[in-house]
Structure formats: structure tokens, C-alpha cells
Write an enzyme that holds these catalytic residues in place. Structure first.
Site, short mmCIF file in Angstrom:
data_model
loop_
_atom_site.label_atom_id
_atom_site.label_comp_id
_atom_site.label_asym_id
_atom_site.label_seq_id
_atom_site.Cartn_x
_atom_site.Cartn_y
_atom_site.Cartn_z
N SER A 38 17.76 -11.13 19.98
CA SER A 38 16.47 -11.42 20.60
C SER A 38 16.41 -10.84 22.00
CB SER A 38 16.22 -12.93 20.66
OG SER A 38 15.05 -13.14 21.44
N MET A 67 12.88 -22.35 12.38
CA MET A 67 13.24 -22.53 13.79
C MET A 67 14.31 -23.61 13.90
SD MET A 67 11.54 -20.29 15.46
CE MET A 67 12.28 -20.80 17.02
N ASP A 85 10.01 -11.66 20.63
CA ASP A 85 9.34 -12.97 20.72
C ASP A 85 8.05 -12.85 21.52
OD1 ASP A 85 11.08 -14.91 19.41
OD2 ASP A 85 12.56 -14.35 20.93
N MET A 143 4.46 -16.25 18.33
CA MET A 143 4.25 -17.66 18.67
C MET A 143 2.89 -17.76 19.35
SD MET A 143 8.15 -18.42 19.87
CE MET A 143 8.52 -16.66 19.92
N ASP A 175 16.54 -19.09 13.83
CA ASP A 175 16.23 -18.66 15.19
C ASP A 175 16.32 -19.85 16.14
OD1 ASP A 175 15.20 -17.49 17.49
OD2 ASP A 175 13.18 -17.20 16.68
N GLY A 176 17.23 -19.75 17.10
CA GLY A 176 17.34 -20.78 18.13
C GLY A 176 18.73 -21.36 18.22
N GLY A 177 19.43 -21.02 19.31
CA GLY A 177 20.75 -21.61 19.54
C GLY A 177 21.83 -21.11 18.59
N HIS A 221 8.12 -11.86 16.09
CA HIS A 221 7.90 -13.30 15.92
C HIS A 221 6.72 -13.72 16.79
CE1 HIS A 221 9.76 -17.58 16.68
NE2 HIS A 221 8.62 -17.64 16.01
N GLY A 248 19.88 -14.72 20.75
CA GLY A 248 19.48 -14.28 22.08
C GLY A 248 20.62 -14.43 23.05
N GLY A 293 9.78 -21.54 22.35
CA GLY A 293 9.24 -21.42 23.71
C GLY A 293 10.25 -20.88 24.69
N PHE A 294 11.52 -21.18 24.47
CA PHE A 294 12.55 -20.80 25.43
C PHE A 294 13.85 -20.45 24.72
CE2 PHE A 294 9.56 -23.64 27.40
CZ PHE A 294 9.22 -22.97 28.56
N GLY A 295 14.56 -19.47 25.28
CA GLY A 295 15.90 -19.18 24.81
C GLY A 295 16.89 -20.18 25.40
N GLY A 296 18.11 -20.14 24.91
CA GLY A 296 19.19 -20.91 25.51
C GLY A 296 19.21 -22.40 25.19
N MET A 298 4.83 -14.79 22.99
CA MET A 298 4.38 -16.15 23.34
C MET A 298 3.08 -16.08 24.11
SD MET A 298 7.98 -17.87 24.49
CE MET A 298 9.51 -17.54 23.61
N HIS A 321 14.84 -8.60 17.51
CA HIS A 321 13.86 -9.68 17.41
C HIS A 321 13.00 -9.69 18.67
CE1 HIS A 321 12.61 -13.66 15.83
NE2 HIS A 321 12.64 -14.08 17.08
C1 DX5 Z 1 12.65 -19.25 20.94
C2 DX5 Z 1 12.64 -17.86 20.39
C3 DX5 Z 1 13.99 -17.35 20.09
C4 DX5 Z 1 14.89 -17.19 21.28
C5 DX5 Z 1 16.27 -17.49 20.80
O1 DX5 Z 1 11.35 -19.66 21.15
O2 DX5 Z 1 11.89 -17.82 19.19
O3 DX5 Z 1 13.93 -16.12 19.35
O4 DX5 Z 1 14.88 -15.89 21.82
O5 DX5 Z 1 17.11 -17.49 21.90
P1 DX5 Z 1 18.54 -18.23 21.83
O6 DX5 Z 1 19.34 -17.48 20.80
O7 DX5 Z 1 19.04 -18.09 23.21
O8 DX5 Z 1 18.28 -19.66 21.41
ZN ZN Z 2 12.04 -15.94 17.92
#
Ligand code: DX5
Ligand code: ZN
Length: 220
Positions: free
Chosen positions: A11, A141, A38, A72, A179-181, A70, A201, A146-149, A40, A36
Site C-alpha cells: 500500500s 477489511m 487507497d 473509500m 487489508d489492514g495491519g 481501493h 502498508g 481510514g488510516f494505515g498502521g 479516501m 495498492h
Molecule cells: C486503510 C487502508 C489500507 C492501509 C493499510 O484504510 O485501506 O490499505 O494502507 O495500511 P497498514 O498495512 O499499515 O495497515
Molecule cells: Zn486499502
């Protein structure tokens, strides 16, 4: 039995936003085929990223990666054409907002892209069940978008198993993406639950050895 090879889709949200072309090149230079993206809108999710022009700019900079896009967005149907024209290969849209999901999924294919349907952690698998025959990919998901990490939600594993079970029973061929974490540990659990497509990501872009990260996912 449907079993796609494992695909890593880093990502770019966790990449260098002052030089996204360099982040995309880093991915391609490792032999990874997907990236990927994202999108938003500050409405469906409480954050903003970039728009179709960023995809077009990455193409102009020479990227031949598979653009796993993706959306959102509260009104994705208004933007699918712009993303297709900008160079998307796959366009995934969320089930939660109200719009014509079936028509939009069909439109994505008419535009020459693969389509995907996405569900948030709080959305049950049954919400997308009637659409399974019309999609190339289902994205589960594993964090609230909304946010990475954010930390991976293990309670999404049963949802993956359920969707994979429907895929086997109905002899369908869609990919199952998470997707996510995601990291190298929980990716193994997701694979066992049926996932074949792994967004990463933070864990990918912060990895000390990105080549071995990519190889580990490919070997799952
Ligand atoms: C979250 C995004 C993800 C995000 C994942 O809203 O859809 O694609 O980039 O990031 P990580 O891998 O850091 O959770
Ligand atoms: Zn995503």
C-alpha cells in the site's frame, strides 16, 4: 478447489507521498507485480489521500504495476470512469454506502478493469453474498478503513473462512484480499482462512529486508 497463488500488494499509503513514483519503483524492482492505491474522500472515511491524477502521473512516470485501486468513497460510482482512464487495473468499491452496487460493478468491467467489493469489519459477510458471482475480488477489511498502521483484527478470520467456503461451494473464482495491519505472521493465518491477496502498508515499507518480505508472501 479454487486456490490462487499468493499476491503481495504493497500500500503506497505508507510510501513517500513526496515521491510516490519512487515508492512504486521500489515495489517493481523487487519483482512484485501489484500495488495498492487507497483513495479516501474525507466523508466515507475521516481522511484524505489523492485522486485519479496521481494514478495517471504514476503511469506517465513509467509504472507498469497492476494498480489495485481501493475506493473509500461515499459515491464511488461517480469516479470509476476517471480511475479506469487514469490507469487502474482493478477497482474495488465498498458495500456500505447506498448506490447501485451491481450496476457499478458491471460498469467497472465495461471500462476494461477487474472489479472488487469491499466490506468493513462491522459489515457481515452476508451483505456481499449476493454479489459473489459478479466480482473478481472480495476485500475483507481487517481494520476500520481510514488510516494505515492500525492493529490487525483477528476476529475477521471467521469472515474470511465463510467467504472462502461460499467460493468453494459455488465454484467461483474471485480473489480474496485482506487489508489492514497485515504482517508476515498474521498473513499465514489469513492464508489458512482462504486469503490469497495481501495488502501491506506499514509492515512492508518499514521492513528491513523488503525482498525477503515479498518472497515470504509469495511462498505462502
Ligand atoms: C486503510 C487502508 C489500507 C492501509 C493499510 O484504510 O485501506 O490499505 O494502507 O495500511 P497498514 O498495512 O499499515 O495497515
Ligand atoms: Zn486499502
Amino acid at each position: 478447489m479454487v486456490r490462487h497463488p499468493s499476491v503481495l500488494t504493497p500500500s503506497i499509503l505508507a510510501g513517500d507521498h513526496a515521491n510516490l513514483a519512487a515508492s512504486a519503483r521500489l515495489v517493481a524492482d523487487l519483482g512484485v507485480k501489484w500495488i495498492h492505491l487507497d483513495l479516501m474522500d474525507g466523508h466515507f472515511v475521516p481522511n484524505l489521500t489523492f485522486g485519479p491524477e496521481t494514478l495517471a502521473a504514476l503511469r506517465r512516470a513509467g509504472s507498469k504495476l497492476f494498480f489495485d485501486t481501493h475506493l473509500m468513497l461515499s459515491e464511488p460510482h461517480r469516479y470509476v470512469e476517471a480511475f479506469a482512464k487514469a490507469g487502474a487495473n482493478l477497482i474495488s468499491i465498498h458495500i456500505e454506502p447506498t448506490y447501485d452496487h451491481v450496476a457499478t460493478l458491471a460498469r467497472i468491467r465495461d471500462l476494461g478493469c477487474q472489479n472488487g467489493i469491499v466490506l468493513n469489519p462491522g459489515t457481515p459477510a452476508t451483505a456481499i453474498e449476493p454479489l459473489l458471482a459478479f466480482v473478481d475480488l472480495v476485500l475483507v477489511m481487517t481494520v476500520q478503513p481510514g488510516f494505515g498502521g492500525q492493529p490487525f483484527r483477528r476476529d475477521m478470520l471467521p469472515k474470511l473462512r465463510q467467504i472462502d467456503a461460499w467460493r468453494q461451494e459455488r465454484n467461483l473464482n474471485f480473489r480474496l484480499e485482506v487489508d489492514g495491519g497485515i504482517d508476515l505472521t498474521n498473513a499465514v493465518d489469513c492464508r489458512a482462512a482462504g486469503a490469497d491477496t495481501f495488502v501491506a502498508g506499514t509492515s512492508f515499507f518499514r521492513a528491513a529486508d523488503q525482498a525477503s518480505y515479498a518472497a515470504t508472501i509469495a511462498a505462502l
